[in-house]
Design a protein around this motif. Structure first.
Motif, PDB file in Angstrom:
ATOM      1  N   LEU A   1      -2.306  36.437 -26.895  1.00 19.03           N
ATOM      2  CA  LEU A   1      -1.117  35.671 -27.254  1.00 19.03           C
ATOM      3  C   LEU A   1      -1.538  34.441 -28.062  1.00 19.03           C
ATOM      4  O   LEU A   1      -1.825  33.386 -27.488  1.00 19.03           O
ATOM      5  N   PRO A   2      -1.604  34.556 -29.374  1.00 24.85           N
ATOM      6  CA  PRO A   2      -2.112  33.446 -30.187  1.00 24.85           C
ATOM      7  C   PRO A   2      -1.232  32.193 -30.100  1.00 24.85           C
ATOM      8  O   PRO A   2      -1.747  31.082 -30.103  1.00 24.85           O
ATOM      9  N   GLY A   3       0.098  32.371 -30.074  1.00 23.04           N
ATOM     10  CA  GLY A   3       0.981  31.209 -29.952  1.00 23.04           C
ATOM     11  C   GLY A   3       1.182  30.484 -31.269  1.00 23.04           C
ATOM     12  O   GLY A   3       1.368  31.110 -32.311  1.00 23.04           O
TER      13      GLY A   3
ATOM     14  N   ASP B   1       6.349  30.912 -31.415  1.00 18.57           N
ATOM     15  CA  ASP B   1       6.239  32.238 -32.035  1.00 18.57           C
ATOM     16  C   ASP B   1       7.185  33.226 -31.337  1.00 18.57           C
ATOM     17  O   ASP B   1       7.860  34.033 -31.991  1.00 18.57           O
ATOM     18  N   GLY B   2       7.244  33.138 -30.023  1.00 13.17           N
ATOM     19  CA  GLY B   2       8.157  33.997 -29.260  1.00 13.17           C
ATOM     20  C   GLY B   2       9.608  33.685 -29.597  1.00 13.17           C
ATOM     21  O   GLY B   2      10.426  34.590 -29.797  1.00 13.17           O
TER      22      GLY B   2
ATOM     23  N   TYR C   1       9.064  33.214 -23.892  1.00 17.28           N
ATOM     24  CA  TYR C   1       8.242  34.179 -23.133  1.00 17.28           C
ATOM     25  C   TYR C   1       8.968  35.515 -23.194  1.00 17.28           C
ATOM     26  O   TYR C   1       9.666  35.908 -22.259  1.00 17.28           O
ATOM     27  N   PRO C   2       8.821  36.212 -24.319  1.00 18.30           N
ATOM     28  CA  PRO C   2       9.608  37.421 -24.538  1.00 18.30           C
ATOM     29  C   PRO C   2       9.295  38.533 -23.530  1.00 18.30           C
ATOM     30  O   PRO C   2       8.192  38.602 -23.008  1.00 18.30           O
ATOM     31  N   GLU C   3      10.279  39.376 -23.320  1.00 17.57           N
ATOM     32  CA  GLU C   3      10.145  40.490 -22.389  1.00 17.57           C
ATOM     33  C   GLU C   3       8.961  41.399 -22.769  1.00 17.57           C
ATOM     34  O   GLU C   3       8.216  41.867 -21.902  1.00 17.57           O
ATOM     35  N   ALA C   4       8.781  41.642 -24.069  1.00 15.87           N
ATOM     36  CA  ALA C   4       7.677  42.517 -24.508  1.00 15.87           C
ATOM     37  C   ALA C   4       6.329  41.898 -24.127  1.00 15.87           C
ATOM     38  O   ALA C   4       5.375  42.607 -23.772  1.00 15.87           O
ATOM     39  N   THR C   5       6.256  40.585 -24.189  1.00 18.84           N
ATOM     40  CA  THR C   5       5.016  39.885 -23.832  1.00 18.84           C
ATOM     41  C   THR C   5       4.767  40.000 -22.328  1.00 18.84           C
ATOM     42  O   THR C   5       3.642  40.228 -21.877  1.00 18.84           O
ATOM     43  N   ARG C   6       5.849  39.857 -21.566  1.00 16.56           N
ATOM     44  CA  ARG C   6       5.747  39.990 -20.108  1.00 16.56           C
ATOM     45  C   ARG C   6       5.221  41.381 -19.744  1.00 16.56           C
ATOM     46  O   ARG C   6       4.308  41.534 -18.931  1.00 16.56           O
ATOM     47  N   LYS C   7       5.784  42.384 -20.387  1.00 17.88           N
ATOM     48  CA  LYS C   7       5.362  43.770 -20.102  1.00 17.88           C
ATOM     49  C   LYS C   7       3.896  43.978 -20.440  1.00 17.88           C
ATOM     50  O   LYS C   7       3.149  44.580 -19.676  1.00 17.88           O
TER      51      LYS C   7
END
Ligand code: IPM
Ligand code: MG
Length: 360
Positions: free
Chosen positions: A8-10, A46-47, A55-61
């Motif tokens: 997660l570069p951010g 970025d999210g 903190y997008p759902e795809a990132t959580r997954k």
């Protein structure tokens, strides 16, 4: 069997420093048989920009499906006007809380090669090796109630600083266990002369020591004194354990003993997940200029190898490569002294080349 890393570069310099850390991971794959693969996802500003959520759902997954998370940095002036839940920082606090990363390890080690880079006298900082263990998912950062209210015709902002016994017990255990692998000393930092939450903190830390870690030396210090002692005589500390806010402040302070906040890696660990990130921020003032110091992120990869991937040998190699590069006098702009100033990517190249050469 391969390992999977969520990357997660951010924001800000996050992308640049993470790129260099991945360069190093590439060498570990090709020359040391690491067999790691990684997938990128968005966090922070970025999210928000890509999916309206810091903190997008795809990132959580992705984080849940990975062996470890490597994060760059979040934040920047661009997102400051947003409502608090949409801001980059909410994404960072969100992923820490959602993954249950209660223990934040922030080692501040002074490299002999960088003695001249510290703003403190060399004799004060030489040999400093401190581990700040910061509680990361509770305290005033997360306490309820919080908010704004109207009182006597004016606005009032308020937060709640609280810790439950179980939250103090688990971070105390983390600190004592870490101390056993070092010099066996823990200093617990609080403000027990004023705050009830600190009174409970102190009593609980003492109880955990007496029942489970009688062999570890425990001292206590008020946070104001600790801030002063860190500058006066930092060598007195081994492990410092403290709450979320005090740990945020003291770890930034400890970082400057080492010469630059650009040197400090961290590990955030919970029951099931772990995340690795430099302690510094997104440095919007130098973002995109290839000037940042990637060493904190590269050293965070070393922590990941050690704590999540069971590769202590490779962690030591990465750390040795960083030292060797510093021995050669290679420095990014934040580090005074040295004989060759390099860019962010130049530093990543230098560490990668060393690491490749060390593989023979
Ligand atoms: C840190 C940072 C964060 C914190 C910010 C960016 C929310 O300062 O990781 O120390 O306060 O925890
Ligand atoms: Mg901080």
């Amino acid at each position: 069997m391969g390992v999977k890393i969520a990357v997660l570069p951010g924001d800000g310099i996050g992308r640049e420093i993470v790129r260099e850390a991945l360069k190093v991971m590439g060498v570990l794959n090709s020359a040391y048989g690491l067999n790691a693969e990684w997938e990128e996802a968005a966090i922070g500003g970025d999210g928000y920009d890509t999916s309206g959520d810091p903190y997008p759902e795809a990132t959580r997954k992705l984080a849940h499906a990975s062996d470890a998370v490597l994060l760059g940095a979040v934040g920047g002036p661009k997102w400051e006007p947003l409502d608090k839940p949409l801001r980059p920082e909410a994404g960072l606090l969100g992923i820490r809380a959602e993954l249950g990363l209660f223990a934040n390890y922030r080692p501040a080690r002074v490299y002999d090669q960088l003695l001249g880079a510290s703003t403190l006298k060399p004799e004060v900082v030489q040999g400093v090796d401190i581990l700040v263990v910061r509680e990361l998912v509770s305290g005033v950062y997360f306490g309820q109630p919080r908010g704004f209210e109207q009182v006597n015709g004016e606005r009032r902002g308020f937060n709640t600083m609280g810790y439950c016994e179980s939250e103090v017990e688990r971070i105390a255990r983390t600190a004592f266990a870490a101390a056993r692998l070092r010099s066996n000393r823990v200093c617990s930092v609080d403000k027990a002369n004023v705050l009830e939450v600190s009174e409970l903190w102190r009593e609980t830390v003492i109880r955990v020591k007496e029942s489970e870690f009688p062999d570890v030396e425990l001292t206590h210090m008020y946070v104001d004194n600790a801030a002063m002692q860190l500058i006066r005589n930092p060598k007195q500390f081994d492990v410092m354990v403290t709450g979320n806010l005090f740990g945020d402040i003291l770890s930034d302070e400890a970082s400057m003993l080492t010469g630059s906040i650009g040197m400090l890696p961290s590990a955030s660990i919970g029951e099931k997940f772990a995340m690795y990130e430099p302690i510094h921020g997104s440095a919007p003032d130098i973002a995109g200029q290839d000037k940042a110091n990637p060493l904190a992120t590269i050293l965070s990869v070393a922590m990941m190898l050690r704590y999540s991937l069971g590769k202590a040998d490779l962690a030591a190699k990465v750390e040795a490569a960083v030292e060797a590069v510093l021995d050669d006098g290679v420095r990014t702009l934040d580090l005074a002294g040295g004989s060759r100033t390099v860019s962010c990517s130049g530093m990543g190249d230098a560490v990668s080349e060393k690491l490749r050469a060390m593989a023979g």
